[in-house]
Motif scaffolding. Structure first.
Motif, PDB file in Angstrom:
ATOM      1  N   ARG A   1      39.047  39.868  43.280  1.00 33.68           N
ATOM      2  CA  ARG A   1      38.850  41.253  42.892  1.00 33.68           C
ATOM      3  C   ARG A   1      37.436  41.640  43.290  1.00 33.68           C
ATOM      4  O   ARG A   1      36.478  40.930  42.956  1.00 33.68           O
ATOM      5  CB  ARG A   1      39.003  41.356  41.381  1.00 33.68           C
ATOM      6  N   VAL A   2      37.316  42.731  44.029  1.00 33.97           N
ATOM      7  CA  VAL A   2      35.988  43.124  44.498  1.00 33.97           C
ATOM      8  C   VAL A   2      35.744  44.589  44.169  1.00 33.97           C
ATOM      9  O   VAL A   2      36.683  45.358  43.951  1.00 33.97           O
ATOM     10  CB  VAL A   2      35.845  42.937  46.033  1.00 33.97           C
ATOM     11  N   LEU A   3      34.464  44.941  44.138  1.00 31.31           N
ATOM     12  CA  LEU A   3      34.089  46.319  43.887  1.00 31.31           C
ATOM     13  C   LEU A   3      33.654  46.928  45.212  1.00 31.31           C
ATOM     14  O   LEU A   3      32.826  46.348  45.916  1.00 31.31           O
ATOM     15  CB  LEU A   3      32.939  46.338  42.889  1.00 31.31           C
TER      16      LEU A   3
ATOM     17  N   SER B   1      37.827  49.008  42.084  1.00 34.27           N
ATOM     18  CA  SER B   1      38.053  47.586  42.272  1.00 34.27           C
ATOM     19  C   SER B   1      39.303  47.433  43.129  1.00 34.27           C
ATOM     20  O   SER B   1      40.306  48.105  42.921  1.00 34.27           O
ATOM     21  CB  SER B   1      38.202  46.858  40.931  1.00 34.27           C
ATOM     22  N   GLY B   2      39.195  46.590  44.109  1.00 34.72           N
ATOM     23  CA  GLY B   2      40.317  46.340  44.997  1.00 34.72           C
ATOM     24  C   GLY B   2      40.602  44.853  45.030  1.00 34.72           C
ATOM     25  O   GLY B   2      39.853  44.055  44.479  1.00 34.72           O
ATOM     26  N   ILE B   3      41.700  44.521  45.668  1.00 34.71           N
ATOM     27  CA  ILE B   3      42.071  43.108  45.784  1.00 34.71           C
ATOM     28  C   ILE B   3      42.018  42.720  47.266  1.00 34.71           C
ATOM     29  O   ILE B   3      42.532  43.448  48.122  1.00 34.71           O
ATOM     30  CB  ILE B   3      43.489  42.875  45.238  1.00 34.71           C
ATOM     31  N   VAL B   4      41.399  41.593  47.540  1.00 36.73           N
ATOM     32  CA  VAL B   4      41.319  41.127  48.931  1.00 36.73           C
ATOM     33  C   VAL B   4      42.702  40.652  49.370  1.00 36.73           C
ATOM     34  O   VAL B   4      43.279  39.752  48.761  1.00 36.73           O
ATOM     35  CB  VAL B   4      40.318  39.965  49.058  1.00 36.73           C
ATOM     36  N   ASN B   5      43.214  41.272  50.413  1.00 31.37           N
ATOM     37  CA  ASN B   5      44.529  40.889  50.905  1.00 31.37           C
ATOM     38  C   ASN B   5      44.414  39.832  51.996  1.00 31.37           C
ATOM     39  O   ASN B   5      45.272  38.978  52.125  1.00 31.37           O
ATOM     40  CB  ASN B   5      45.257  42.133  51.434  1.00 31.37           C
TER      41      ASN B   5
ATOM     42  N   ARG C   1      30.393  44.071  45.387  1.00 23.82           N
ATOM     43  CA  ARG C   1      30.279  42.953  44.465  1.00 23.82           C
ATOM     44  C   ARG C   1      31.621  42.220  44.359  1.00 23.82           C
ATOM     45  O   ARG C   1      32.675  42.826  44.488  1.00 23.82           O
ATOM     46  CB  ARG C   1      29.902  43.477  43.088  1.00 23.82           C
ATOM     47  N   ILE C   2      31.549  40.934  44.103  1.00 21.02           N
ATOM     48  CA  ILE C   2      32.764  40.167  43.822  1.00 21.02           C
ATOM     49  C   ILE C   2      32.839  40.013  42.312  1.00 21.02           C
ATOM     50  O   ILE C   2      31.892  39.574  41.676  1.00 21.02           O
ATOM     51  CB  ILE C   2      32.719  38.812  44.537  1.00 21.02           C
ATOM     52  N   LEU C   3      33.954  40.423  41.736  1.00 23.80           N
ATOM     53  CA  LEU C   3      33.978  40.619  40.287  1.00 23.80           C
ATOM     54  C   LEU C   3      34.273  39.362  39.475  1.00 23.80           C
ATOM     55  O   LEU C   3      33.953  39.293  38.300  1.00 23.80           O
ATOM     56  CB  LEU C   3      34.975  41.717  39.926  1.00 23.80           C
TER      57      LEU C   3
ATOM     58  N   PRO D   1      40.051  33.840  42.398  1.00 26.18           N
ATOM     59  CA  PRO D   1      40.959  34.928  42.787  1.00 26.18           C
ATOM     60  C   PRO D   1      41.847  35.315  41.601  1.00 26.18           C
ATOM     61  O   PRO D   1      42.457  34.452  40.979  1.00 26.18           O
ATOM     62  CB  PRO D   1      41.795  34.339  43.924  1.00 26.18           C
ATOM     63  N   VAL D   2      41.877  36.605  41.278  1.00 24.07           N
ATOM     64  CA  VAL D   2      42.656  37.082  40.137  1.00 24.07           C
ATOM     65  C   VAL D   2      44.143  37.101  40.492  1.00 24.07           C
ATOM     66  O   VAL D   2      45.007  36.941  39.646  1.00 24.07           O
ATOM     67  CB  VAL D   2      42.154  38.487  39.739  1.00 24.07           C
ATOM     68  N   VAL D   3      44.431  37.300  41.773  1.00 23.87           N
ATOM     69  CA  VAL D   3      45.806  37.363  42.249  1.00 23.87           C
ATOM     70  C   VAL D   3      46.030  36.184  43.192  1.00 23.87           C
ATOM     71  O   VAL D   3      45.212  35.936  44.075  1.00 23.87           O
ATOM     72  CB  VAL D   3      46.044  38.702  42.982  1.00 23.87           C
ATOM     73  N   SER D   4      47.106  35.448  42.986  1.00 25.67           N
ATOM     74  CA  SER D   4      47.330  34.266  43.821  1.00 25.67           C
ATOM     75  C   SER D   4      47.930  34.665  45.167  1.00 25.67           C
ATOM     76  O   SER D   4      48.446  35.770  45.331  1.00 25.67           O
ATOM     77  CB  SER D   4      48.268  33.298  43.105  1.00 25.67           C
ATOM     78  N   SER D   5      47.894  33.739  46.111  1.00 28.20           N
ATOM     79  CA  SER D   5      48.427  34.084  47.426  1.00 28.20           C
ATOM     80  C   SER D   5      49.941  34.292  47.330  1.00 28.20           C
ATOM     81  O   SER D   5      50.514  35.118  48.038  1.00 28.20           O
ATOM     82  CB  SER D   5      48.090  33.000  48.442  1.00 28.20           C
ATOM     83  N   LEU D   6      50.561  33.578  46.399  1.00 28.99           N
ATOM     84  CA  LEU D   6      51.992  33.784  46.205  1.00 28.99           C
ATOM     85  C   LEU D   6      52.262  35.201  45.700  1.00 28.99           C
ATOM     86  O   LEU D   6      53.182  35.888  46.153  1.00 28.99           O
ATOM     87  CB  LEU D   6      52.502  32.746  45.203  1.00 28.99           C
TER      88      LEU D   6
END
Ligand code: ADP
Ligand code: ZN
Ligand code: ZN
Length: 763
Positions: free
Chosen positions: A36-38, A48-52, A69-71, A75-80
């Motif tokens: 999750r990044v700002l 805040s967005g999520i790195v895809n 910034r990296i929050l 990683p808040v969201v897994s690759s799965l």
């Protein structure tokens, strides 16, 4: 220069695609896909967005902005999960941002803020606990207590601490919440302070969950009956070569007990299990049943939790729960988006239920179908459970795509309830109706009340009456924003629009001819409640519908009251039709079967069958035989006949023939495109263009544009185009063609005030 300089970011917005940002040099080792990044987006706003994806391709023709910034450190969201999001976006034709919005608790989403540093929306909750100041031995503690005998308040407080901490019961003493200790021991803060000063107790600040944990010792699953064992074995057998199995078991056949065995098996293997239910009104009883077996590893997730609670559940599912992780989650459709680390099984109970489909906003996903995809990503199995499967799922089962396991008997060989048809037309003609109740229903209710048994009455309409009419000229008050009549809500003294929520005072005279004799037509749950109170003045009556269940615990209260026999008659909408397992409930009344059956939709008959079958299934689930009274003006209706005989197989046969003849799912893939515009003629114009362009590609498979039943909602006129695509043709290619066609329309002059919603597999 380092590699992997750039990150594609998903933003929680309805914008297409992702956005490329530069990764700051200092962040190189701490950013991952799923982080999750700002970032700054547009005018000074931060999101805040999520790195895809992380890569080394600079964006063409512009300087990439840098991530602010990296929050989080992980990683808040897994690759799965990212793979799952992208499947949803592709299949249901929406943007990744829309999926992110649906998937991520808003406590983890920052949107449109303007300043850095941004305070995190989620902060773990800490509270003050007290514990022993050191590891006193037993004799040491006795000494201390002796000394305290002169200070009785402090003495009592310490004794209470030792009890609450578990020490008195022979366990190592746990910290005890200070407020709890003071309340339990009726002590003052001063006594506590004194013990802290004397170095007997000490105060510590600890992180606590906002969620209440259940601390009972788990019970083993119930021993299964022969039939249940056979079914369990067949499920295991199906899973040897299939990933999805349909468990088709009549109401009260003990499907839930079978699930419990399968859940235990998975948990023992260290796997997670997701148990999906169509509606949160159903969760209360199921949670209690599962908690009894699986205790504190069980989490619950649905839209009624607040943001902080949702974040906490998210972390517990991801394995970041500080020793309080969840391995079993019971949830409504949005629970699909939790960060499971290793699912072994997904159970989709009541798989036929329409509320698995999200209608608005996008993503318009069906949680049942998406569950199968999620399970496949985890290498897990899926069970679809139902007492009357959807036509689609049963079709998939008999054509061999899914495994099929049946349970034809109720547990304990309890008989299915007797179904009685009560002819309302005849009863009206013979003047035998008492308000909206037939003599058959009244008699059944009278008998049940005499035996102190309980009753539910089902009416699929809330409010007092669906509309008010002028008997002179036929004028009906309707919504100013939508093309529908307003529903009369008596206790709120309002006319309410069930589409947009608009409300207005009850009119005293006709706006058309000024006549004052306006009368209400039809009936909803509120009116039934009023009338039942008159017909059975000494019965305890309650109502369960959208209007009476606005509070978070309102379902629990209504259901508990039923369980504790505090309610004799419960009146409700489809909320009461599923899942309820009340021992003493013997009579079910379906007040008006006609309005369900006559709804103009190709699924109306199927849906009516499910509904009647479900609600009937609430009656007589234990020793007592249940009775169901269906009130209808057309007792010869073929669907009602099938319900009387619990004849699902013939329902399926008839439905399948019809759908094949008229080309409906499961024989085609349906996509609905809704166009909305505030200007009627512009809407018509755009709808015609889109219809024509689509027809150029898909020919006769395009139907419409046409006005839907409710052709205007909240001032927006609506027209729908339906596509019925061949199942065999690559649907990904078709979706791409549709996407391009829609985008071309959006590029037209004046199309910016046009709203387009695509609904894949509409329900
Ligand atoms: P379904 O999910 O098919 O509607 P349930 O699992 O709720 O059925 O079972 C119906 C009732 O029978 C429940 O009260 C349940 O506890 C009871 N029951 C089912 N199987 C067993 C069993 N093997 N032993 C004891 N009680 C059972
Ligand atoms: Zn309205
Ligand atoms: Zn009039």
């Amino acid at each position: 220069m380092m590699d992997n300089h750039f990150a594609d970011i998903i933003l929680p917005l309805a914008v297409k695609g992702t956005f490329t940002y530069a990764i700051p040099e200092t962040a190189a080792g701490s950013i991952f896909e799923g982080s999750r990044v700002l970032i700054g987006f547009g005018n000074k706003k931060l999101y805040s967005g999520i790195v895809n994806r992380i890569h080394d391709i600079p964006p063409a023709g512009r300087q990439a902005r840098t991530i602010e910034r990296i929050l989080d450190p992980y990683p808040v969201v897994s690759s799965l999960q990212l793979k799952f999001w992208s499947w949803i976006a592709d299949y249901y034709m929406c943007s990744l941002g829309e999926v992110m919005k649906a998937a991520l608790p808003s406590g983890l989403c920052l949107e449109g803020v303007t300043t850095i540093p941004v305070a995190e929306k989620y902060r773990p909750k800490t509270e003050t606990f007290v514990r022993l100041a050191s590891d006193f031995t037993a004799s040491h503690l006795n000494e201390i207590l002796d000394k305290l005998s002169k200070a009785p308040k402090q003495y009592d407080l310490l004794v209470d601490y030792l009890r609450l901490s578990g020490y008195a019961g022979g366990l190592p003493p746990k910290p005890v919440l200070k407020t709890l200790l003071l309340i339990e021991s009726h002590s003052s803060a001063a006594a506590c302070e004194a013990l802290i000063k004397k170095n007997i107790l000490t105060a510590v600040s600890l992180e606590t969950g906002r969620l209440t944990d259940c601390n009972t010792t788990p019970e083993p699953p119930k021993t299964l009956s022969n039939d249940q064992n056979v079914a369990l074995e067949s499920l295991r057998k199906c899973f040897e070569d299939k990933d999805i199995a349909l468990l088709f078991g009549v109401t009260s056949s003990g499907k839930t007990e079978i699930y419990i065995h399968l859940i235990e098996e998975q948990l023992k293997k260290g796997k997670q299990v997701l148990y999906l239910l169509p509606e949160i009104s159903l969760t209360t009883q199921i949670i209690q049943r599962l908690n009894r077996h699986f205790g504190s590893t069980t989490g619950v997730y649905h839209s009624r939790f607040n943001n902080q609670e949702k974040v906490e559940i998210w972390n517990r599912v991801a394995g970041r729960g500080n020793g309080k992780n969840y391995n079993l989650v019971i949830g409504a459709r949005s629970a699909l988006f939790l960060p499971f680390t290793g699912l072994g099984l997904i159970i989709v109970d009541e798989e036929q239920d329409g509320s698995y489909k999200q209608h608005d906003p996008s993503p318009r996903y069906n949680a049942r179908d998406s569950a199968a995809v999620l399970a496949a990503l985890h290498g897990a199995k899926t069970i679809l459970g139902s007492a009357s499967p959807s036509i689609e799922s049963y079709y998939n089962a008999i054509t061999g795509k899914y495994g099929l396991v049946e349970l034809k008997q109720r547990y304990g060989s309890i008989r299915m309830p007797d179904i009685i048809l009560a002819n309302t037309r005849e009863a009206y003609r013979k003047k035998l109706m008492v308000s909206h109740f037939t003599p058959q229903l009244l008699e059944a209710m009278d008998d049940a009340l005499g035996r102190e048994e309980q009753i539910i009455l089902f009416q699929n309409r809330r409010g007092f009456s669906p509309y008010i009419e002028c008997p002179e000229c036929g004028w009906v008050p309707s919504c100013v924003q939508c093309a529908v009549s307003l529903t009369y809500h008596k206790s709120e003294r309002k006319m309410v629009c069930h589409y947009c929520g608009f409300s207005t005072a009850i009119p005293h005279h006709c706006e058309n001819c000024n006549s004052t004799g306006l009368s209400s037509r039809g009936f909803g749950t509120e009116k039934i409640e009023d009338e039942i109170r008159i017909v059975f003045p000494s019965a305890r009556v309650a109502r369960m519908d959208q209007d009476t269940t606005k509070g978070k615990n309102s379902f629990d209260r209504l259901i508990r009251s039923l369980e504790e026999k505090q309610t004799d008659i419960l009146i409700g909408t489809q909320m009461i039709s599923k899942g309820l397992d009340i021992e003493n409930l013997t009579v079910v009344g379906i007040l008006n079967a006609d309005n369900m059956l006559n709804f103009p939709d190709f699924r109306a008959h199927e849906r009516s069958f499910h509904m009647m079958e479900q609600v009937s299934g609430r009656a007589g689930r234990r020793q007592k035989i249940g009775k169901v009274v269906i009130q209808t003006s057309d007792p010869d209706n073929k669907i009602i006949r099938l319900v009387v005989n619990h004849d699902y197989k013939n329902l399926f046969r008839i439905q399948a023939e019809e759908r094949k003849a008229f080309n409906y799912p499961p024989f085609c893939r349906m996509i609905k495109i809704s166009l909305k515009h505030k200007d009627r003629s512009l809407l018509n114009e755009f709808a015609e263009i889109l219809g024509r362009d689509l027809r150029n590609i898909f020919g006769k498979r395009v139907l419409g544009p046409e006005y839907p039943l409710v052709s205007r909602i909240q001032l927006w006129y609506i027209k729908n185009i339906i596509l019925k695509l061949e199942k065999e043709k690559s649907s990904a290619a078709s979706r791409q063609l549709i996407r391009e066609t829609v985008e071309r329309l959006e590029g037209h002059k004046g199309a910016s005030s046009l709203k387009i919603a695509i609904d894949v597999d509409p329900y």
